[in-house]
Design a protein around this motif. Structure first.
Motif, mmCIF file in Angstrom:
data_model
loop_
_atom_site.group_PDB
_atom_site.id
_atom_site.type_symbol
_atom_site.label_atom_id
_atom_site.label_comp_id
_atom_site.label_asym_id
_atom_site.label_seq_id
_atom_site.Cartn_x
_atom_site.Cartn_y
_atom_site.Cartn_z
ATOM 1 N N SER A 49 14.481 44.911 7.601
ATOM 2 C CA SER A 49 15.608 44.964 6.663
ATOM 3 C C SER A 49 15.224 44.546 5.253
ATOM 4 O O SER A 49 16.020 44.712 4.317
ATOM 5 C CB SER A 49 16.753 44.062 7.156
ATOM 6 O OG SER A 49 17.339 44.589 8.322
ATOM 7 N N GLN A 52 16.964 39.100 3.811
ATOM 8 C CA GLN A 52 17.659 38.502 4.938
ATOM 9 C C GLN A 52 19.146 38.346 4.623
ATOM 10 O O GLN A 52 19.531 38.170 3.472
ATOM 11 C CB GLN A 52 17.065 37.133 5.272
ATOM 12 C CG GLN A 52 15.655 37.199 5.820
ATOM 13 C CD GLN A 52 15.210 35.886 6.428
ATOM 14 O OE1 GLN A 52 15.997 34.939 6.532
ATOM 15 N NE2 GLN A 52 13.962 35.820 6.835
ATOM 16 N N MET A 53 19.952 38.422 5.683
ATOM 17 C CA MET A 53 21.373 38.153 5.513
ATOM 18 C C MET A 53 21.569 36.659 5.253
ATOM 19 O O MET A 53 20.928 35.826 5.874
ATOM 20 C CB MET A 53 22.153 38.582 6.765
ATOM 21 C CG MET A 53 22.066 40.070 7.051
ATOM 22 S SD MET A 53 23.053 40.540 8.495
ATOM 23 C CE MET A 53 22.459 42.216 8.778
ATOM 24 N N GLU A 282 24.282 35.322 10.416
ATOM 25 C CA GLU A 282 24.824 34.780 9.170
ATOM 26 C C GLU A 282 25.529 33.448 9.367
ATOM 27 O O GLU A 282 26.280 32.994 8.512
ATOM 28 C CB GLU A 282 25.773 35.808 8.541
ATOM 29 C CG GLU A 282 25.070 37.099 8.164
ATOM 30 C CD GLU A 282 25.995 38.292 8.062
ATOM 31 O OE1 GLU A 282 26.482 38.564 6.961
ATOM 32 O OE2 GLU A 282 26.228 38.945 9.099
ATOM 33 N N ARG A 365 26.750 45.922 11.411
ATOM 34 C CA ARG A 365 25.642 45.089 11.869
ATOM 35 C C ARG A 365 24.991 45.664 13.113
ATOM 36 O O ARG A 365 23.776 45.529 13.291
ATOM 37 C CB ARG A 365 26.131 43.654 12.070
ATOM 38 C CG ARG A 365 26.182 42.908 10.749
ATOM 39 C CD ARG A 365 27.319 41.927 10.621
ATOM 40 N NE ARG A 365 27.337 41.404 9.246
ATOM 41 C CZ ARG A 365 27.874 42.050 8.211
ATOM 42 N NH1 ARG A 365 28.448 43.228 8.394
ATOM 43 N NH2 ARG A 365 27.836 41.526 7.002
ATOM 44 N N CYS A 368 22.826 48.357 11.676
ATOM 45 C CA CYS A 368 21.689 47.762 10.971
ATOM 46 C C CYS A 368 20.563 47.401 11.935
ATOM 47 O O CYS A 368 19.391 47.740 11.691
ATOM 48 C CB CYS A 368 22.158 46.513 10.217
ATOM 49 S SG CYS A 368 20.842 45.549 9.450
ATOM 50 N N VAL A 383 19.011 45.604 3.942
ATOM 51 C CA VAL A 383 19.974 44.608 3.478
ATOM 52 C C VAL A 383 19.848 44.514 1.969
ATOM 53 O O VAL A 383 18.749 44.358 1.428
ATOM 54 C CB VAL A 383 19.707 43.238 4.133
ATOM 55 C CG1 VAL A 383 20.583 42.151 3.507
ATOM 56 C CG2 VAL A 383 19.950 43.309 5.639
ATOM 57 N N HIS A 384 20.984 44.604 1.259
ATOM 58 C CA HIS A 384 20.954 44.598 -0.202
ATOM 59 C C HIS A 384 20.559 43.214 -0.717
ATOM 60 O O HIS A 384 21.095 42.193 -0.256
ATOM 61 C CB HIS A 384 22.324 44.993 -0.752
ATOM 62 C CG HIS A 384 22.308 45.392 -2.191
ATOM 63 N ND1 HIS A 384 22.332 44.472 -3.219
ATOM 64 C CD2 HIS A 384 22.242 46.618 -2.778
ATOM 65 C CE1 HIS A 384 22.297 45.100 -4.378
ATOM 66 N NE2 HIS A 384 22.249 46.414 -4.140
ATOM 67 N N SER A 388 23.356 40.584 0.191
ATOM 68 C CA SER A 388 22.863 40.112 1.493
ATOM 69 C C SER A 388 23.669 40.714 2.643
ATOM 70 O O SER A 388 23.908 40.066 3.662
ATOM 71 C CB SER A 388 22.896 38.582 1.571
ATOM 72 O OG SER A 388 22.051 38.017 0.602
ATOM 73 N N THR A 389 24.116 41.940 2.466
ATOM 74 C CA THR A 389 24.851 42.653 3.509
ATOM 75 C C THR A 389 24.157 43.986 3.790
ATOM 76 O O THR A 389 23.456 44.521 2.922
ATOM 77 C CB THR A 389 26.304 42.938 3.085
ATOM 78 O OG1 THR A 389 26.303 43.727 1.886
ATOM 79 C CG2 THR A 389 27.054 41.649 2.828
ATOM 80 N N PRO A 390 24.333 44.545 4.994
ATOM 81 C CA PRO A 390 23.761 45.864 5.318
ATOM 82 C C PRO A 390 24.562 46.976 4.647
ATOM 83 O O PRO A 390 25.376 47.656 5.285
ATOM 84 C CB PRO A 390 23.840 45.926 6.841
ATOM 85 C CG PRO A 390 24.995 45.050 7.192
ATOM 86 C CD PRO A 390 25.007 43.939 6.164
#
Length: 589
Positions: A49, A52-53, A282, A365, A368, A383-384, A388-390
């Motif tokens: 990813s 990380q989230m 998370e 999720r 993801c 993950v942005h 910090s989200t997919p």
């Protein structure tokens, strides 16, 4: 020689892809039941990813998300239908039984989520237990159920909100004559709702939790209001006396079978807590927060549902309850109380928004982590760095959900939902037993696999007898024999086969009895579904198999070849558990 050994992927050209297809049997045999390790899931696989989230959630966030995910608008309908058709006033007992069973299933999720705090939920649990192919089939059905359910829920929002303000849905839906029935009512408001929720889930998990907290608090306030009105306006005599003296009377008018049939119907009202397990990655302190979040939310919902059931049973005799809108119909019978029906509509609208928000967090999720495993393009796993989200998975599934919500009728969608979720609950309960009693490479799996198969077969036989056999003495004898056989099978397994693992942080109590009850219940509920549900399940499972054979098995084989993934047939328990234990301890500090 295989494609990735030459530095190519299986999809670098048409010629290479056709050569890869010719190697499908060997790749399938290598990949299908290859398991990932817990350590790899939390390190190498998660690294796909990129970012990380962010760990921002606490136990109260999980409780709010669990309540928001479970208490949707459906409870307003399900309660009336189950009471009128099956249980009568004893619907409160049905809710208590179904809630207890949901809690047992939640325990299975909790053990996995504490041991493996990643965003994959059931997909990851089954992948580290039974392998890639069973996990992919499970994940594919989960994603489709989420998308269809969310599309149905968003269209339900427009209906409930319209009823609250005395507006017909025809005022903002328009009909396209060229489309078939069930697909010809265009609902742009539902699309806007889905896109708005998608934006919130993309923006921030923490902000999504805050929005959910506010909406859930408002929804609970409306539910408490309706409960209070029911106790105030209701009559305790309605708990034992029907309106028509010729109908069965008493608190249990349809006996034990009515209570259990009612429990089977209302159990689906508890679905939603599974989405909370996808938030494990998370959570600040998985060891403490996850058990409190998942179990706490289920316990609170059990209390609310039972109070709602008692309230509704006191409002009207069970044989006068409206199966489609029980609360609204009950208050509309009382002069001067018609305004309460609008309150019910507004409360249901808030419930729809919370369940939609939690479900869309969960579906993103799942997608993801499925992307991390490379069985779908890794683009979904990204993950942005700022949010910090997919974002990719959230946006893609949000647009797909909005497209379905635009034109597909609610009833068409709801007929396609439920079987996938029950199947996943069944698989997770089996997986938690398998993980406890089998250490691959150290203990033989066949005693546990034989037990799981035998117990499932016994549960299927019980379900078939319950559903198909006419009510008579032989039926009850056969049901009793199946029950005794099931208990004997579990007890023999418990005495003969020792556990191979002991959970270090949190484990399902009363192993293997607790997950066995969950297995039985999910099989029993699967037996209550209609034929279209099984047709849907067969169709999408077949479609998932085709996707796996023509794409996923080759993509994950390439990932194994270039070192992105590392699946093992034998897991070194000392190394994995030692490193994992230290990792989770660090997370809790």
């Amino acid at each position: 020689m295989e494609a990735h050994h030459r530095g190519d992927t299986s999809f670098s050209s048409l010629r290479v892809y056709l050569n890869s297809l010719s190697a499908t049997p060997s790749r399938f045999s290598r990949r299908a039941i290859s398991v990932s390790t817990s350590y790899d899931e939390m390190s190498r696989v998660r690294a796909v990813s990129g970012e990380q989230m962010r760990r921002t959630l606490r136990w109260y966030d999980l409780v709010g998300l669990g309540i928001g995910g479970m208490i949707g608008a459906g409870v307003f309908v399900t309660t009336g239908r189950a009471s009128r058709l099956f249980a009568g006033p004893s619907i409160v007992v049905s809710y208590a039984i179904a809630g207890l069973c949901a809690l047992l299933s939640a325990f299975c999720y909790t053990e996995f989520a504490v041991h493996l705090p990643v965003a994959g939920g059931a997909f990851s649990y089954i992948r580290i237990t039974f392998g890639e192919f069973p996990a992919f089939i499970t994940g594919a059905n989960l994603i489709m159920d989420y998308v269809m359910s969310n599309a149905a829920v968003s269209r339900g929002f427009t209906a409930y909100l319209g009823s609250a303000f005395g507006l017909s849905t025809s005022e903002w839906r328009f009909v396209v004559s060229g489309l078939p029935n069930g697909f010809n009512e265009i609902d742009p408001v539902a699309v806007l709702v889905v896109l708005a929720v998608t934006f919130i889930t993309c923006y921030s998990t923490r902000e999504s939790s805050k929005v959910n907290m506010v909406l859930t608090a408002l929804h609970i306030a409306f539910i408490v209001f309706v409960i209070a009105m029911g106790f105030w306006k209701g009559d305790a005599k309605n708990l034992t006396r029907p309106a028509d003296p010729e109908n069965p009377s008493g608190f249990f008018p349809f006996g034990a079978s009515g209570v259990f049939n009612g429990a089977a119907m209302v159990y689906l009202s508890y679905i939603g807590y599974d989405a909370v397990s996808t938030m494990a990655e998370e959570v600040r302190d998985p060891v403490k927060d996850i058990p409190m979040g998942i179990s706490g939310s289920v316990a609170i919902v059990i209390v609310l549902y039972c109070l709602m059931a008692v309230s509704m049973s006191m409002l009207l005799p069970y044989d006068l309850i409206d199966t489609e809108a029980p609360y609204a119909a009950a208050f509309s019978r009382s002069e001067g109380w018609e305004w309460v029906t609008k309150v019910v509509g507004i409360g249901a609208s808030f419930g729809i928004l919370t369940s939609l928000l939690v479900a869309m967090l969960g579906q993103a999720r799942y997608m993801c982590v499925i992307g991390r495993s490379r069985v779908v393009p890794a683009w979904f796993a990204k993950v942005h760095p700022k949010t910090s989200t997919p974002v990719n998975a959230s946006a893609f599934l949000g647009i797909f959900t909005a497209a379905l919500a635009l034109f597909t009728d609610l009833n068409v969608l709801l007929n396609l939902v439920s079987i996938g979720t029950l199947f996943v609950f069944y698989m997770v309960a089996n997986a938690v037993i398998f993980r406890r009693y089998v250490a691959v490479g150290y203990t033989k799996p066949w005693p546990t696999l034989s037990f799981l198969c035998l117990f499932s077969i016994t549960s299927i036989v019980f379900t078939l007898i319950w559903k198909l056999a006419p009510s008579s003495s032989p039926k009850w004898f056969m049901l009793g024999a199946c029950g005794v056989a099931a208990i004997a099978i579990v007890q023999i397994f418990h005495c003969v086969v020792p556990q191979a693992r002991t959970p270090e942080f949190w484990g399902v109590p009363l192993m293997p009895w607790t997950p066995c009850v969950s297995i039985f219940l999910n099989i029993f509920l699967l037996g209550s579904l209609d034929a279209p549900s099984y047709i849907r399940f067969g169709f999408f499972s077949g479609l998932a198999v085709l996707v796996y054979v023509f794409y996923s098995v080759h993509a994950s084989y390439d990932a194994e070849g270039d070192g992105s993934l590392d699946f093992k047939d034998v897991e070194s328990l000392e190394r994995i558990n030692g490193i994992l234990s230290q990792y989770v301890i660090v997370l809790g500090k």
